[in-house]
Every structure is written in C-alpha cells, then in structure tokens.
Design a protein around this motif. Structure first.
Motif, PDB file in Angstrom:
ATOM      1  N   THR A   1      69.226 -48.873 -28.485  1.00 32.01           N
ATOM      2  CA  THR A   1      70.005 -47.731 -28.007  1.00 32.01           C
ATOM      3  C   THR A   1      71.421 -47.765 -28.574  1.00 32.01           C
ATOM      4  OG1 THR A   1      68.741 -47.675 -25.944  1.00 32.01           O
ATOM      5  CG2 THR A   1      70.859 -46.527 -25.959  1.00 32.01           C
ATOM      6  N   ILE A   2      72.043 -48.942 -28.522  1.00 27.02           N
ATOM      7  CA  ILE A   2      73.403 -49.082 -29.053  1.00 27.02           C
ATOM      8  C   ILE A   2      73.421 -48.826 -30.556  1.00 27.02           C
ATOM      9  CG2 ILE A   2      75.290 -50.722 -29.453  1.00 27.02           C
ATOM     10  CD1 ILE A   2      74.614 -51.966 -26.749  1.00 27.02           C
ATOM     11  N   LEU A   3      72.396 -49.317 -31.263  1.00 29.20           N
ATOM     12  CA  LEU A   3      72.305 -49.086 -32.709  1.00 29.20           C
ATOM     13  C   LEU A   3      72.187 -47.594 -33.010  1.00 29.20           C
ATOM     14  CD1 LEU A   3      72.038 -50.052 -35.614  1.00 29.20           C
ATOM     15  CD2 LEU A   3      69.584 -50.397 -35.226  1.00 29.20           C
ATOM     16  N   LYS A   4      71.405 -46.894 -32.213  1.00 26.49           N
ATOM     17  CA  LYS A   4      71.234 -45.459 -32.408  1.00 26.49           C
ATOM     18  C   LYS A   4      72.547 -44.717 -32.184  1.00 26.49           C
ATOM     19  CE  LYS A   4      68.230 -41.616 -31.083  1.00 26.49           C
ATOM     20  NZ  LYS A   4      67.092 -41.180 -30.225  1.00 26.49           N
ATOM     21  N   ILE A   5      73.253 -45.078 -31.115  1.00 27.13           N
ATOM     22  CA  ILE A   5      74.559 -44.455 -30.830  1.00 27.13           C
ATOM     23  C   ILE A   5      75.541 -44.771 -31.948  1.00 27.13           C
ATOM     24  CG2 ILE A   5      76.530 -44.459 -29.251  1.00 27.13           C
ATOM     25  CD1 ILE A   5      74.527 -45.038 -26.978  1.00 27.13           C
ATOM     26  N   HIS A   6      75.522 -46.018 -32.407  1.00 27.10           N
ATOM     27  CA  HIS A   6      76.413 -46.466 -33.490  1.00 27.10           C
ATOM     28  C   HIS A   6      76.185 -45.632 -34.753  1.00 27.10           C
ATOM     29  CE1 HIS A   6      78.839 -49.490 -35.633  1.00 27.10           C
ATOM     30  NE2 HIS A   6      77.976 -49.367 -36.634  1.00 27.10           N
ATOM     31  N   ARG A   7      74.912 -45.404 -35.076  1.00 27.59           N
ATOM     32  CA  ARG A   7      74.588 -44.615 -36.278  1.00 27.59           C
ATOM     33  C   ARG A   7      75.029 -43.164 -36.133  1.00 27.59           C
ATOM     34  NH1 ARG A   7      68.368 -46.595 -37.127  1.00 27.59           N
ATOM     35  NH2 ARG A   7      68.781 -48.620 -38.109  1.00 27.59           N
ATOM     36  N   ILE A   8      74.717 -42.573 -34.977  1.00 28.96           N
ATOM     37  CA  ILE A   8      75.047 -41.160 -34.770  1.00 28.96           C
ATOM     38  C   ILE A   8      76.560 -40.942 -34.840  1.00 28.96           C
ATOM     39  CG2 ILE A   8      75.035 -39.271 -33.088  1.00 28.96           C
ATOM     40  CD1 ILE A   8      72.321 -40.367 -32.108  1.00 28.96           C
ATOM     41  N   LEU A   9      77.313 -41.784 -34.125  1.00 30.20           N
ATOM     42  CA  LEU A   9      78.775 -41.646 -34.127  1.00 30.20           C
ATOM     43  C   LEU A   9      79.339 -41.904 -35.518  1.00 30.20           C
ATOM     44  CD1 LEU A   9      79.812 -43.365 -30.758  1.00 30.20           C
ATOM     45  CD2 LEU A   9      79.538 -40.931 -31.245  1.00 30.20           C
TER      46      LEU A   9
ATOM     47  N   VAL B   1      90.640 -35.054 -35.907  1.00 32.49           N
ATOM     48  CA  VAL B   1      91.104 -36.411 -36.223  1.00 32.49           C
ATOM     49  C   VAL B   1      91.249 -37.244 -34.956  1.00 32.49           C
ATOM     50  CG1 VAL B   1      93.060 -37.756 -37.075  1.00 32.49           C
ATOM     51  CG2 VAL B   1      92.245 -35.793 -38.386  1.00 32.49           C
ATOM     52  N   SER B   2      91.888 -36.700 -33.931  1.00 32.69           N
ATOM     53  CA  SER B   2      92.148 -37.442 -32.699  1.00 32.69           C
ATOM     54  C   SER B   2      90.860 -37.928 -32.054  1.00 32.69           C
ATOM     55  CB  SER B   2      92.927 -36.568 -31.713  1.00 32.69           C
ATOM     56  OG  SER B   2      94.187 -36.213 -32.242  1.00 32.69           O
ATOM     57  N   TYR B   3      89.891 -37.035 -31.882  1.00 30.08           N
ATOM     58  CA  TYR B   3      88.652 -37.420 -31.206  1.00 30.08           C
ATOM     59  C   TYR B   3      87.770 -38.292 -32.098  1.00 30.08           C
ATOM     60  CZ  TYR B   3      89.768 -34.426 -27.276  1.00 30.08           C
ATOM     61  OH  TYR B   3      90.367 -33.894 -26.162  1.00 30.08           O
ATOM     62  N   SER B   4      87.868 -38.131 -33.405  1.00 25.35           N
ATOM     63  CA  SER B   4      87.115 -38.993 -34.315  1.00 25.35           C
ATOM     64  C   SER B   4      87.625 -40.428 -34.243  1.00 25.35           C
ATOM     65  CB  SER B   4      87.210 -38.474 -35.749  1.00 25.35           C
ATOM     66  OG  SER B   4      86.567 -37.229 -35.888  1.00 25.35           O
ATOM     67  N   ILE B   5      88.941 -40.602 -34.159  1.00 23.84           N
ATOM     68  CA  ILE B   5      89.516 -41.943 -34.062  1.00 23.84           C
ATOM     69  C   ILE B   5      89.198 -42.557 -32.711  1.00 23.84           C
ATOM     70  CG2 ILE B   5      91.663 -43.276 -34.134  1.00 23.84           C
ATOM     71  CD1 ILE B   5      90.558 -42.096 -36.832  1.00 23.84           C
ATOM     72  N   LEU B   6      89.171 -41.733 -31.660  1.00 25.58           N
ATOM     73  CA  LEU B   6      88.766 -42.236 -30.342  1.00 25.58           C
ATOM     74  C   LEU B   6      87.328 -42.741 -30.403  1.00 25.58           C
ATOM     75  CD1 LEU B   6      89.496 -42.589 -27.341  1.00 25.58           C
ATOM     76  CD2 LEU B   6      88.635 -40.269 -26.950  1.00 25.58           C
ATOM     77  N   LEU B   7      86.439 -41.986 -31.056  1.00 28.39           N
ATOM     78  CA  LEU B   7      85.050 -42.414 -31.222  1.00 28.39           C
ATOM     79  C   LEU B   7      84.943 -43.650 -32.112  1.00 28.39           C
ATOM     80  CD1 LEU B   7      83.250 -38.970 -31.689  1.00 28.39           C
ATOM     81  CD2 LEU B   7      83.208 -40.446 -29.674  1.00 28.39           C
ATOM     82  N   PHE B   8      85.880 -43.765 -33.070  1.00 27.81           N
ATOM     83  CA  PHE B   8      85.879 -44.926 -33.964  1.00 27.81           C
ATOM     84  C   PHE B   8      86.097 -46.215 -33.172  1.00 27.81           C
ATOM     85  CE2 PHE B   8      88.118 -47.440 -37.448  1.00 27.81           C
ATOM     86  CZ  PHE B   8      86.954 -47.731 -38.131  1.00 27.81           C
ATOM     87  N   LEU B   9      86.834 -46.133 -32.074  1.00 27.14           N
ATOM     88  CA  LEU B   9      87.004 -47.300 -31.197  1.00 27.14           C
ATOM     89  C   LEU B   9      85.642 -47.772 -30.687  1.00 27.14           C
ATOM     90  CD1 LEU B   9      90.121 -46.551 -28.925  1.00 27.14           C
ATOM     91  CD2 LEU B   9      89.811 -48.518 -30.427  1.00 27.14           C
ATOM     92  N   PHE B  10      84.828 -46.827 -30.215  1.00 22.70           N
ATOM     93  CA  PHE B  10      83.503 -47.162 -29.700  1.00 22.70           C
ATOM     94  C   PHE B  10      82.581 -47.637 -30.822  1.00 22.70           C
ATOM     95  CE2 PHE B  10      85.221 -44.165 -26.589  1.00 22.70           C
ATOM     96  CZ  PHE B  10      84.991 -44.862 -25.405  1.00 22.70           C
ATOM     97  N   ILE B  11      82.738 -47.068 -32.017  1.00 19.06           N
ATOM     98  CA  ILE B  11      81.930 -47.498 -33.157  1.00 19.06           C
ATOM     99  C   ILE B  11      82.215 -48.962 -33.484  1.00 19.06           C
ATOM    100  CG2 ILE B  11      81.565 -47.187 -35.642  1.00 19.06           C
ATOM    101  CD1 ILE B  11      82.139 -44.184 -35.200  1.00 19.06           C
ATOM    102  N   LEU B  12      83.481 -49.330 -33.487  1.00 15.44           N
ATOM    103  CA  LEU B  12      83.864 -50.711 -33.801  1.00 15.44           C
ATOM    104  C   LEU B  12      83.358 -51.680 -32.743  1.00 15.44           C
ATOM    105  CD1 LEU B  12      87.515 -50.072 -35.021  1.00 15.44           C
ATOM    106  CD2 LEU B  12      85.645 -50.954 -36.422  1.00 15.44           C
ATOM    107  N   ILE B  13      83.494 -51.301 -31.473  1.00 16.74           N
ATOM    108  CA  ILE B  13      83.042 -52.173 -30.384  1.00 16.74           C
ATOM    109  C   ILE B  13      81.529 -52.334 -30.421  1.00 16.74           C
ATOM    110  CG2 ILE B  13      82.869 -52.385 -27.872  1.00 16.74           C
ATOM    111  CD1 ILE B  13      85.607 -50.893 -27.757  1.00 16.74           C
ATOM    112  N   SER B  14      80.805 -51.233 -30.621  1.00 17.35           N
ATOM    113  CA  SER B  14      79.349 -51.318 -30.712  1.00 17.35           C
ATOM    114  C   SER B  14      78.933 -52.091 -31.960  1.00 17.35           C
ATOM    115  CB  SER B  14      78.735 -49.920 -30.717  1.00 17.35           C
ATOM    116  OG  SER B  14      79.175 -49.177 -31.852  1.00 17.35           O
TER     117      SER B  14
ATOM    118  N   LEU C   1      80.530 -54.614 -33.284  1.00 17.72           N
ATOM    119  CA  LEU C   1      80.686 -56.047 -32.982  1.00 17.72           C
ATOM    120  C   LEU C   1      79.523 -56.552 -32.141  1.00 17.72           C
ATOM    121  CD1 LEU C   1      84.522 -56.207 -32.225  1.00 17.72           C
ATOM    122  CD2 LEU C   1      83.331 -57.326 -34.116  1.00 17.72           C
ATOM    123  N   PHE C   2      79.052 -55.720 -31.212  1.00 15.75           N
ATOM    124  CA  PHE C   2      77.890 -56.098 -30.399  1.00 15.75           C
ATOM    125  C   PHE C   2      76.657 -56.274 -31.293  1.00 15.75           C
ATOM    126  CE2 PHE C   2      74.026 -54.895 -28.141  1.00 15.75           C
ATOM    127  CZ  PHE C   2      74.071 -55.730 -27.029  1.00 15.75           C
ATOM    128  N   LEU C   3      76.447 -55.349 -32.214  1.00 16.35           N
ATOM    129  CA  LEU C   3      75.291 -55.416 -33.111  1.00 16.35           C
ATOM    130  C   LEU C   3      75.420 -56.557 -34.108  1.00 16.35           C
ATOM    131  CD1 LEU C   3      74.963 -51.585 -33.819  1.00 16.35           C
ATOM    132  CD2 LEU C   3      73.406 -52.973 -32.423  1.00 16.35           C
TER     133      LEU C   3
END
Length: 387
Positions: free
Chosen positions: A10-18, A147-160, A162-164
């Motif tokens: 699930t996390i991998l799927k979210i990571h890819r989509i984002l 740009v603002s919301y993409s960078i906010l999502l980039f935070l979650f991409i980086l965290i996910s 690291l988990f992967l």
C-alpha cells in the motif's frame, strides 16, 4: 507477516502515485533551487554599479534619497532604502505586488545622489529562475499553489521512501548502502540503486528543503513549526504604531533623517541598514540592521516613533536578535537553512549538490515505474501469443 506485506504494498503504491503526480514539479523546483543558491556569488562578477568611490562626507539623508529615487521611478511604491558601507551605492527598492509584480532597484551615489543604474529584479536569468522555483512560470495564483502542495506531498514521498528503503533482513543492508555493480549489471538494476541508495543519502537534505519550503509556503505550517519548537511570541511581522501624534514643522524635515547617522554610530560592525519609510502619520519607522553578509536570521529589526525617534518594542519575533528565544531563532533561520547559507560557502555547496541530486529522484523513479509497467505489458503480450 501478510499484514506487514500488504502495508508495504500500500505504501509503495502511494509512493508511486505521489511521485508520478509531483515528479515534474519536484524536478523543476530542485533544478531552479540549486541555481538560486549561488545567486549572490554569481552576480558579484558583474555588479560594479553597486560600488562608488568613498568620500570624506556624510551620506545624503533618507528624505532626499526618497525624492531623487521617485524622480527616476515616479508613481511607484518605495519598499525601502538600503545604506551600506562607504564604498557602496545606496539601493532604493521599489515593490508592488498588485495588480502585477513591480520589483525594481535604483542605485544612487550616497554622497551626491547621482543616478547610477536601475535594475528590474523580476527580469533576467535569476528572475526567470525564481519564477520557475516559486510558480513554474505559471500565473502566481495557479503556479504557487501547485508548487506549494507538491512540496508538501514531497515530504510524504521522502518519508514513505525511507520506509520502503529499510531492508527486510540483514543480508540486504550492504545493497541498500552502496552500489554493488559489475560488468553484467543491467541498467534497470543500476537505476534502482540510483533511486534507493542515492535517495537514502540525500533524503535528510530533501526533508530539510521540503520542510523549510512548506514553512514559507503555508501560514498554518509556519505557525505549527514555531509552536512545536516552544515559541510563545507573535510569529507574525508586526510594525507597531508610533506612540505620539506630534505636529512637525514643514521646514524641519522628517525626523527619520536622523536615524541612519545615529545607527551607524551604534552598530559599528553592521553591514547595512534598510530604512522603511512610514506608510502614514501613525506607523513607526522600521530599520533592518544586517549584521552578517549574506545572512538574514540574525538581523535586528528596530522600530522608532516617527515623531520623537523613541525606540518602540515589538511583540513579534522580528525584533532585536539578542532578545530572541530558541524557537524565534529557528524560525528566523528558515530561509538561510533553505538555501544553505547558514553554513557559509560550504553549506551552499552542499545545498547545491543535494538539490541537484533531489532532481534526479523523480527521473529515476519514473524510469523504475515505466520499466516495471513495460515489463508487465511485455509478459502479458507474450503469454497471449503463446495461448
């Protein structure tokens, strides 16, 4: 075990989509960010207009500079006037946000007021770079939000990410921490390692860039970040009102003309002073004292009654640097951290390289996604042909 596996999927799927949704934005913001880092250093090669021959006489008063600058750029709003060292020209900054951004600087000789040069800060190479970094060269109302919301999502991409990245067993640690390539290693494997190994090492810097970017992009993020570090003062920029309502004689000239000479005597090590003319009869006069070249966090923000020049305290974190708390310092350091200036030239080099590497992550990530999708499509087609 299956539950853990499903969570990872699930996390991998979210990571890819984002990653696919924000990839192009992160790439542009990262590339323009690394170009912006050395703006001051690059501009120093062709900024002769910023310097004058020092003279044994006082600088012209702020009201005279205001009058001279308004003759060069009439009917525009002056943001502030910057007094520097004896060999530096005075910079008068004009800024209007609406209906369209007008951001010009006029350079004058501080001793005789002679016009030197007018610069459009929103044009040229770095103007182009900044527009791309902040709004992808789109209209501000649209581009800045993307740009603002993409960078906010980039935070979650980086965290996910690291988990992967975290190895499932001890045997994979070596593979996750360094490249293990040989002559037979295929490009897909190399691309995977570039995304995971490089991503791990640059993730700390990416998180810093994204976090500090969100602090500047979102007011709610700014307030949460400040309160989370224990902040108790007003984090907004507050310009207090003057405390008196005296009637000043017309021929006497404005009191703020006395401020710059007075501050040069008090702040002998200061690099520059930026005076902001009072907006009306009741506001105080703001002077920003730059204490370090190329840094903003340790500036002193001084407020004076425009009629008596009595200094006025502000409830904001933007006051005298010596009075700031730990939380105040952290939030004031945000921009200097964002561009690496907090670490001097070494910090800027690190920020440049880290930002450049961050730009590679969406590229290698999209290639990973494409490679797997193409492989599945190819296998499916092959099975159909056999059937």
């Amino acid at each position: 075990m299956p539950k853990k596996k499903n969570t990872r999927k699930t996390i991998l799927k979210i990571h890819r989509i984002l990653g696919l949704v924000t990839g192009l934005v992160v790439f542009v913001v990262s590339i323009t960010g690394c170009l912006w880092v050395f703006k001051e250093e690059i501009e120093s090669f062709y900024d002769d207009y910023k310097y004058v021959t020092p003279q044994e006489q006082a600088f012209l008063p702020a009201s005279t500079i205001k009058h001279l600058a308004e003759q060069v750029v009439p009917n525009r709003t002056i943001h502030g006037v910057i007094y520097g060292q004896p060999n530096e020209a005075i910079e008068v900054v004009f800024y209007e946000a609406e209906p369209e951004v007008f951001y010009h600087s006029v350079y004058l000789n501080p001793y005789n007021g002679a016009f030197i040069k007018q610069i459009d800060n929103d044009a040229g190479f770095f103007g182009f770079v900044l527009k791309g970094h902040l709004r992808l060269w789109l209209p501000d109302a649209i581009g800045s939000r993307i740009v603002s919301y993409s960078i906010l999502l980039f935070l979650f991409i980086l965290i996910s990410g690291l988990f992967l990245w975290w190895p499932r067993n001890n045997k994979n640690w070596k593979q996750r921490l360094k490249f293990d390539w040989n002559a037979k290693t295929r490009w897909k494997r190399k691309n995977f390692d570039l995304h995971t190994v490089v991503g791990f090492y640059v993730s700390t810097f990416g998180l810093i860039f994204a976090f500090t970017g969100c602090v500047m992009a979102f007011n709610w993020f700014y307030f949460i970040a400040y309160k989370a570090t224990g902040g108790s003062n007003d984090p907004r920029f507050v310009i207090p009102e003057s405390e008196t309502r005296l009637v000043v004689e017309k021929d006497a000239g404005p009191k703020y003309d006395q401020l710059i000479p007075m501050l040069y005597d008090v702040y002998k090590e200061a690099k520059s002073f930026e005076l902001h003319y009072p907006e009306n009869d009741s506001t105080s006069v703001l002077v920003e004292v730059s204490n370090s070249k190329g840094l903003y966090y340790n500036m002193d923000y001084l407020f004076f009654d425009q009629n008596t020049l009595a200094e006025i305290e502000t409830p904001s974190i933007y006051g005298k640097y010596k009075n700031t708390s730990f939380a105040d310092k952290v939030i004031r350091m945000n921009y200097d951290i964002h561009i690496g200036a907090i670490g001097g030239i070494v910090g800027k080099i690190i920020a440049f390289l880290a930002s450049l590497i961050c730009a590679s992550l969406p590229v290698s990530g999209i290639l990973l996604w494409y490679g797997r999708k193409y492989k599945k499509a190819k296998v499916k087609k092959y099975n159909l042909e056999i059937a």
